[in-house]
Design a protein around this motif. Structure first.
Motif, PDB file in Angstrom:
ATOM      1  N   ILE A 373       0.877  -1.297   0.097  1.00 33.31           N
ATOM      2  CA  ILE A 373      -0.132  -0.118   0.067  1.00 33.31           C
ATOM      3  C   ILE A 373       0.896   1.230   0.098  1.00 33.31           C
ATOM      4  O   ILE A 373       1.900   1.245   0.626  1.00 33.31           O
ATOM      5  CB  ILE A 373      -1.078   0.009   1.380  1.00 33.31           C
ATOM      6  N   THR A 408      -7.514  -2.037   4.024  1.00 33.71           N
ATOM      7  CA  THR A 408      -7.120  -1.829   2.687  1.00 33.71           C
ATOM      8  C   THR A 408      -6.141  -2.920   2.103  1.00 33.71           C
ATOM      9  O   THR A 408      -5.300  -3.427   2.744  1.00 33.71           O
ATOM     10  CB  THR A 408      -6.346  -0.671   2.534  1.00 33.71           C
ATOM     11  N   ASP A 434      -8.595   5.989   2.459  1.00 29.94           N
ATOM     12  CA  ASP A 434      -8.083   4.614   2.025  1.00 29.94           C
ATOM     13  C   ASP A 434      -8.897   4.149   0.722  1.00 29.94           C
ATOM     14  O   ASP A 434      -9.955   4.833   0.525  1.00 29.94           O
ATOM     15  CB  ASP A 434      -8.019   3.735   3.057  1.00 29.94           C
ATOM     16  N   THR A 435      -8.215   3.093   0.026  1.00 29.48           N
ATOM     17  CA  THR A 435      -8.838   2.642  -1.022  1.00 29.48           C
ATOM     18  C   THR A 435      -9.267   1.166  -0.495  1.00 29.48           C
ATOM     19  O   THR A 435      -8.980   0.115  -1.258  1.00 29.48           O
ATOM     20  CB  THR A 435      -8.033   2.533  -2.404  1.00 29.48           C
ATOM     21  N   GLY A 436      -9.623   1.039   0.518  1.00 32.12           N
ATOM     22  CA  GLY A 436      -9.879  -0.417   1.066  1.00 32.12           C
ATOM     23  C   GLY A 436     -11.383  -0.914   0.922  1.00 32.12           C
ATOM     24  O   GLY A 436     -12.071  -0.677  -0.037  1.00 32.12           O
ATOM     25  N   GLY A 492     -13.878   2.450  -0.733  1.00 30.33           N
ATOM     26  CA  GLY A 492     -12.848   3.052   0.167  1.00 30.33           C
ATOM     27  C   GLY A 492     -13.535   3.888   1.045  1.00 30.33           C
ATOM     28  O   GLY A 492     -14.689   4.300   1.156  1.00 30.33           O
TER      29      GLY A 492
END
Ligand code: ADP
Length: 658
Positions: A373, A408, A434-436, A492
């Motif tokens: 990440i 993420t 975040d891009t979770g 996210g």
């Protein structure tokens, strides 16, 4: 002359006389309606049917006389003036008539007096009626007072101007247990509880001196020994000249209320005691759980570094990770219980978030990197300050960063710190994006509740306690901040924390917008120390009574330092006099006469140790413990359990400054 209407009954057997009287009264200005009769029967018939203003009667009448007529009139129309008109009436008879109720008597040869006699009798009748009405009113008000006093749910008393009791109602007697007679004067005072007499006298004296309303809570001790708590109130009673003529007051039985109050106080004291016990228990638990974790975390780390690749190395890594997870969970539970018991003590200090937050975020660099990440941090050049408690702030950022990295699987975590100005105030916004996995909209309100995890039950894919965000929200709000979350499932999440802006500083710093620009290498100053250490290793005394922990510290440090360990506090002073140590690691809870803080103070008294760093290494890691250590003689503080890196970095920093 004004005509006054007058209805008259005239008992007279002589028609001439009746005419003379009529004329006389008409001349006197009366508008006469006269019924002229002469027998007893006529009289009874007339006055039982109609009412008249006045009754005139001759003395001698056919078959009866004025006495008999008077009796009939008194019976059938009491209150109507009865005047006797007679040709000859002896004085005694006249007096007897008056005694029996006639209002006047007139001799026929002095008939001119008649109009005045009628006038006066009508006036008297009118006055009598007024008096009667007043008496009825008085009786009514007396009856009302009597009823009120009898049935009143509060005790009522009255005193004279000097404060001596002159009246009490039945309820007063019921509450106090005294009779009416016993209460009079100062008698009631004998029944007042002796612990309350002084305050009561003082209050009463002030009230009578200042002529002001007064109130007091006091107790009556009844004859059977039972206690009655009362709320007494009194106000001055004034006459029409505004002069105080006494006091009127009430007593209300508040015994039940007092019992409830006492029970509440007891319950509160018990709850406070339980809370103290809880805090004590938590402090103990914290200490007891942290001490073995020192061994688990410290030794598994050393083991992991020393082992070559293979199963054993993997296993030691797992032990280390489990230990760290246990430590994090322990910290969360302790934080939550601190919030719940409302024993958080905050220490607000001016904090430069533009520089402080990146330092906290940096800790997650390695974990993020390991998951592939990209961690980015954006700040402006302007330094933004808020007044915050650093311990709480650390916990907030750690929890949010931990979640961002944890939830993420690939992509980015971006931290932004900026100033937000709206109409009302200026804030600093810390946003962690975040891009979770994201959070479904219907779950957004749940995640701040204790123990809530969105992937609960069999679907639980991520480790965690579900406490982190609860603590974050509590901490943010305790520092006058707010937190919001924006998220889309599969895309996210962004957590935004706002704190009030305290001040700004244009600063003279280089803008850092990616983690790569945060210096990763060890500062030059530290390098110098490392170089110096290679020549002669600093000598450290480790005061620690837990032998596992002793072993951990020795193993962690023996490459870079010479180390002496001692497990008994009583030997420490002799040891420090014997050799000169460059630094002392001090456990606080020690077996022996002196604890770690006592020892630190004793050591600091020795000239050669005035500038020697003493680091408190302790499992007392509750909020406020650090301050206790630093105020108690130690120069630095590290809470157990810690990693080798934590300890080595601190030692290097400390030794540079010596
Ligand atoms: P946990 O220990 O489970 O992480 P938290 O209180 O920190 O507990 O978070 C509560 C729940 O909120 C988590 O279980 C997770 O479902 C959700 N959550 C928190 N942060 C994130 C995030 N950055 N991305 C996705 N879900 C999150």
């Amino acid at each position: 002359m004004e005509n006054k209407s007058l209805s008259i009954v005239y008992l007279e057997d002589n028609v001439n006389d009746a005419e003379i009287v009529t004329e006389l009264l008409i001349d006197a200005g009366y508008d006469i309606r006269m019924k002229h009769i002469s027998t007893e029967k006529e009289l009874i018939g007339l006055i039982s049917k109609s009412s008249f203003d006045v009754i005139l009667s001759d003395f001698s009448l056919p078959g009866f006389n004025a006495f008999a007529a008077l009796q009939i009139c008194k019976n059938l129309c009491p209150g109507i003036p009865f005047i006797c008109i007679s040709g000859s009436i002896g004085e005694e008879t006249a007096i007897e008539l008056l005694k029996q109720g006639a209002v006047d008597y007139i001799l026929k040869d002095r008939l001119v007096r008649l109009p005045f006699a009628i006038k006066r009798s009508l006036e008297e009748k009118h006055e009598k009626e007024i008096r009667k009405q007043a008496e009825i009113g008085l009786k009514e008000s007396e009856r009302r007072f009597q009823t009120l006093a009898e049935v009143s749910p509060v005790g009522i008393f009255q005193t004279d101007a000097t404060g001596l009791t002159t009246y009490v109602n039945p309820r007063w007697c019921q509450i106090s247990g005294l009779t009416f007679e016993e209460a009079m004067g100062n008698g009631w005072f004998q029944a007042v509880h002796k612990d309350d007499t002084e305050k009561l006298i003082k209050g009463w004296v002030t009230a009578t001196e200042t002529h002001k309303p007064s109130s007091a809570e006091y107790r009556f001790v009844r004859k059977d020994g039972t206690i009655a708590w009362v709320m007494g109130q009194a106000i001055p009673e004034k006459n029409f000249k505004n002069k105080i003529i006494g006091y009127v007051g009430t007593i209300t039985d508040i015994t039940e209320l007092k019992h409830t109050e006492e029970e509440l106080i007891k319950a509160k004291e018990k709850a406070e005691e339980m809370n103290r016990l809880k805090s004590h228990f938590l402090a103990n638990m914290s200490h007891e759980l942290r001490t073995p974790l020192v061994g688990i975390i410290g030794l598994s780390q050393v083991l992991n570094e020393e082992l070559k690749d293979g199963d054993s190395k993997r296993y030691s890594r797992l032990i280390l990770e489990s230990g760290i997870r246990l430590k994090d969970t322990l910290n969360l539970i302790l934080d939550l219980s601190k919030i719940e018991s409302d024993t958080l003590q905050l220490n607000f200090e001016e904090t430069n978030l533009t520089e402080y937050i990146p330092a906290l975020v940096k800790v997650f660099e390695k974990t993020a990197e390991a998951k592939g990440i990209k961690l980015t941090i954006n700040t402006g050049e302007e330094l933004l300050y808020s007044k915050l408690d650093k311990i709480l702030l650390n916990s907030i950022i750690n929890n949010l960063m931990n979640n961002a990295v944890k939830y993420t699987l690939a992509g980015n975590v971006i931290v932004d710190i900026k100033k937000i100005v709206d109409d009302e105030r200026q804030n600093i916004e810390i946003s962690i994006q975040d891009t979770g996995i994201g959070i479904a909209e219907n779950n957004l309100s749940l995640i701040f509740e204790p123990f809530r995890q969105i992937s609960e039950g069999w679907n639980r894919n991520f480790e965690g306690t579900g406490l982190g965000l609860t603590i974050v929200k509590e901490y943010v709000e305790k520092m006058n901040g707010s937190i919001i979350v924006e998220s889309k499932l599969g895309v996210g999440s962004t957590f935004k924390v706002l704190f009030p802006l305290f001040k700004t500083d244009s600063g003279n710093r280089v803008k850092t917008d990616t983690m790569k620009e945060i210096p990763k290498s060890i500062p030059e100053t530290i390098k110098n120390v490392i170089e110096k250490e290679k020549i002669i290793k600093p000598l450290i005394l480790c005061v620690e009574d837990d032998l596992v922990s002793q072993k951990v510290f020795e193993t962690m440090l023996n490459k870079d330092y010479r180390i002496d360990s001692v497990d008994n506090g009583d030997k420490v002073i002799d040891l420090v006099k014997e050799k000169h140590y460059d630094l002392i690691l001090m456990d606080i809870n020690l077996t022996g006469r002196l604890n770690g803080l006592d020892l630190a103070q004793e050591i600091k008294k020795l000239n050669e140790y005035m500038n020697t760093p003493i680091i408190a290494l302790t499992a007392y890691a509750m909020i406020g413990d650090k301050e206790k250590m630093l105020n108690g003689g130690c120069t630095h503080y590290l809470s157990k359990p810690f990693t080798r890196n934590d300890l080595l970095t601190l030692l290097k920093e400390v030794l540079i400054n010596v």
